[in-house]
Scaffold this active site. Structure first.
Site, PDB file in Angstrom:
ATOM      1  CB  SER A   1      -0.883   0.023   1.244  1.00  0.00           C
ATOM      2  OG  SER A   1      -1.356   1.343   1.454  1.00  0.00           O
TER       3      SER A   1
ATOM      4  CG  HIS B   1      -3.874  -1.515  -1.617  1.00  0.00           C
ATOM      5  ND1 HIS B   1      -5.009  -2.205  -1.982  1.00  0.00           N
ATOM      6  CD2 HIS B   1      -4.250  -0.736  -0.571  1.00  0.00           C
ATOM      7  CE1 HIS B   1      -6.016  -1.872  -1.201  1.00  0.00           C
ATOM      8  NE2 HIS B   1      -5.588  -0.966  -0.336  1.00  0.00           N
TER       9      HIS B   1
ATOM     10  CG  ASP C   1      -4.985   2.497   0.746  1.00  0.00           C
ATOM     11  OD1 ASP C   1      -5.982   1.769   0.619  1.00  0.00           O
ATOM     12  OD2 ASP C   1      -3.920   2.117   1.276  1.00  0.00           O
TER      13      ASP C   1
ATOM     14  CG  MET D   1      -7.908   7.310   2.538  1.00  0.00           C
ATOM     15  SD  MET D   1      -6.749   7.355   3.904  1.00  0.00           S
ATOM     16  CE  MET D   1      -6.429   5.611   4.126  1.00  0.00           C
TER      17      MET D   1
ATOM     18  CG  HIS E   1      -9.191   0.416  -0.608  1.00  0.00           C
ATOM     19  ND1 HIS E   1      -8.613   0.187   0.621  1.00  0.00           N
ATOM     20  CD2 HIS E   1     -10.539   0.504  -0.369  1.00  0.00           C
ATOM     21  CE1 HIS E   1      -9.548   0.146   1.547  1.00  0.00           C
ATOM     22  NE2 HIS E   1     -10.723   0.351   0.982  1.00  0.00           N
TER      23      HIS E   1
ATOM     24  CG  MET F   1     -11.151   3.617   1.944  1.00  0.00           C
ATOM     25  SD  MET F   1      -9.599   3.539   2.880  1.00  0.00           S
ATOM     26  CE  MET F   1      -8.417   3.641   1.543  1.00  0.00           C
TER      27      MET F   1
ATOM     28  CG  MET G   1     -11.676  -2.645   5.022  1.00  0.00           C
ATOM     29  SD  MET G   1     -10.173  -2.182   4.127  1.00  0.00           S
ATOM     30  CE  MET G   1      -9.235  -1.308   5.389  1.00  0.00           C
TER      31      MET G   1
ATOM     32  N   GLY H   1      -3.085   4.125   7.862  1.00  0.00           N
ATOM     33  CA  GLY H   1      -2.139   3.012   7.844  1.00  0.00           C
ATOM     34  C   GLY H   1      -1.620   2.786   9.256  1.00  0.00           C
TER      35      GLY H   1
ATOM     36  CG  ASP I   1      -6.238  -2.790   3.053  1.00  0.00           C
ATOM     37  OD1 ASP I   1      -5.187  -2.542   3.650  1.00  0.00           O
ATOM     38  OD2 ASP I   1      -6.849  -1.959   2.349  1.00  0.00           O
TER      39      ASP I   1
ATOM     40  N   GLY J   1      -2.933  -3.930   8.828  1.00  0.00           N
ATOM     41  CA  GLY J   1      -2.144  -4.565   9.881  1.00  0.00           C
ATOM     42  C   GLY J   1      -1.498  -5.874   9.482  1.00  0.00           C
TER      43      GLY J   1
ATOM     44  CB  SER K   1       3.282   0.435   8.306  1.00  0.00           C
ATOM     45  OG  SER K   1       2.314  -0.476   8.762  1.00  0.00           O
TER      46      SER K   1
HETATM   47  C1  DX5 Z   1      -6.440   1.658   5.500  1.00  0.00           C
HETATM   48  C2  DX5 Z   1      -5.927   1.348   4.119  1.00  0.00           C
HETATM   49  C3  DX5 Z   1      -4.846   0.330   4.119  1.00  0.00           C
HETATM   50  C4  DX5 Z   1      -3.596   0.756   4.821  1.00  0.00           C
HETATM   51  C5  DX5 Z   1      -2.749  -0.434   5.121  1.00  0.00           C
HETATM   52  O1  DX5 Z   1      -7.531   2.502   5.393  1.00  0.00           O
HETATM   53  O2  DX5 Z   1      -6.975   0.882   3.300  1.00  0.00           O
HETATM   54  O3  DX5 Z   1      -4.540  -0.076   2.786  1.00  0.00           O
HETATM   55  O4  DX5 Z   1      -2.849   1.676   4.097  1.00  0.00           O
HETATM   56  O5  DX5 Z   1      -1.669  -0.032   5.882  1.00  0.00           O
HETATM   57  P1  DX5 Z   1      -0.995  -0.984   6.968  1.00  0.00           P
HETATM   58  O6  DX5 Z   1      -0.506  -2.179   6.232  1.00  0.00           O
HETATM   59  O7  DX5 Z   1       0.086  -0.131   7.526  1.00  0.00           O
HETATM   60  O8  DX5 Z   1      -2.076  -1.340   7.965  1.00  0.00           O
HETATM   61 ZN    ZN Z   2      -6.501  -0.112   1.358  1.00  0.00          ZN
END
Ligand code: DX5
Ligand code: ZN
Length: 239
Positions: free
Chosen positions: A22, A47, A49, A51, A85, A87, A156, A163, A194, A196, A217
Site C-alpha cells: 500500500s 495498492h 488508497d 481517502m 481502493h 474510500m 478490512m 495506515g 487489508d 495490519g 507500513s
Molecule cells: C487503510 C488502508 C490500508 C492501509 C494499510 O484505510 O486501506 O490499505 O494503508 O496499511 P498498513 O498495512 O500499515 O495497515
Molecule cells: Zn486499502
C-alpha cells in the site's frame, strides 16, 4: 473463533498469492521511485488508497497521481497492476477518472454508494475488475445479489482511514466466510485482506482463505523491501 479446521476451506483452485504494497506508507516525495522499488522487490500489484476526508477521516491521493504513476511506469516491461481502493462517498463520479488513469482493479465500500449494482457495472463496463470492500462491522450479505459482477472481495482488518493500525483478529473468521462464499460461487474472485498485515500474521490470513495481501507500513517501513516481501512469501509457502 477462528480455528484450524477452517483451513479445510482453502481449496486447491485458490489463486496464487499476490503481495500488494500500500503506497499510503510510501515516501510521497519520491513516489515513482518508491513504487519502482517495491515492484523490483517482488510486489505483484500496487495498492492505491484513495481517502476523501468524508467517508473516512483522512485525505490521500486521487486520479491525477495514479495517472502520473502509470505514465512513470510505462517504460517498464509488463504492466504494473494497479489496485485502487476507494474510500470515498459518493463513488460513481470518480470511477471514470480512475479508469482513465489506469486502474486495473477498483474496489469500493458498499455503504458509500446508493446503487451498488450500478457502481460495479460502471467499473466492469470500463474494462477494470470490480470489487466490494467490507469494514470490520459490515455484513457480507451485500454480496448476495451481485456476485456475478464481483472480481475481488476485500476484507478490512482495520477500520479504514489510516495506515499502521493493529490487525483485528475477528477478520480471520470473516475471511473464512468470504472464502466459503467464493468457493460456493465457483467464480474466479480474489480475496484480499487489508490492514495490519505483517510477516508475523500473513500466514494466518492465508490459512483463512486470503490470496491477496495488502501491506503498507510492514513493507515501506522496513529497511529492505525485497527482504520483507521475500519473508512474507516464505510464510505463505508454509501453508
Ligand atoms: C487503510 C488502508 C490500508 C492501509 C494499510 O484505510 O486501506 O490499505 O494503508 O496499511 P498498513 O498495512 O500499515 O495497515
Ligand atoms: Zn486499502
Amino acid at each position: 473463533m477462528y480455528n484450524a479446521c477452517m483451513s479445510t476451506q482453502k481449496t486447491t483452485e485458490q489463486n496464487e498469492a499476490w503481495i500488494a504494497p500500500s503506497i499510503l506508507a510510501a515516501d510521497f516525495a519520491r513516489l515513482g521511485e518508491e513504487v519502482e522499488n517495491v515492484l523490483d522487490a517482488g510486489a505483484d500489484i500496487i495498492h492505491f488508497d484513495v481517502m476523501d476526508n468524508h467517508y473516512v477521516p483522512n485525505l490521500s491521493i486521487g486520479p491525477l497521481v495514479l495517472e502520473s504513476l502509470t505514465r512513470h511506469l510505462s517504460n517498464r516491461p509488463g504492466k504494473a497492476l494497479m489496485d485502487v481502493h476507494l474510500m470515498v462517498k459518493p463513488v460513481d463520479r470518480l470511477i471514470g477518472d480512475f479508469l482513465d488513469a489506469g486502474a486495473d482493479f477498483i474496489t469500493f465500500h458498499p455503504e458509500a454508494t446508493e446503487h451498488i449494482h450500478r457502481s460495479l457495472t460502471l467499473v466492469k463496463e470500463g474494462g477494470a475488475k470490480a470489487g466490494l470492500v467490507f469494514n470490520p462491522a459490515t455484513s457480507l450479505e451485500y454480496l448476495d445479489h451481485v456476485m456475478e459482477l464481483v472480481d475481488m472481495i476485500l476484507i478490512m482488518s482495520v477500520n479504514p482511514g489510516f495506515g499502521g493500525q493493529a490487525f483485528i483478529p475477528a477478520s480471520l473468521n470473516k475471511l473464512a466466510d468470504a472464502r466459503a462464499i467464493i468457493d460456493a460461487s465457483g467464480r474466479d474472485i480474489r480475496l484480499e485482506i487489508d490492514g495490519g498485515i505483517k510477516t508475523e500474521n500473513i500466514a494466518q490470513a492465508a490459512l483463512a482463505g486470503a490470496d491477496t495481501f495488502v501491506a503498507g507500513s510492514a513493507i515501506f517501513g522496513s529497511a529492505d523491501y525485497a527482504h520483507t516481501i521475500t519473508a512474507m512469501r516464505r510464510q505463505l509457502q508454509h501453508n
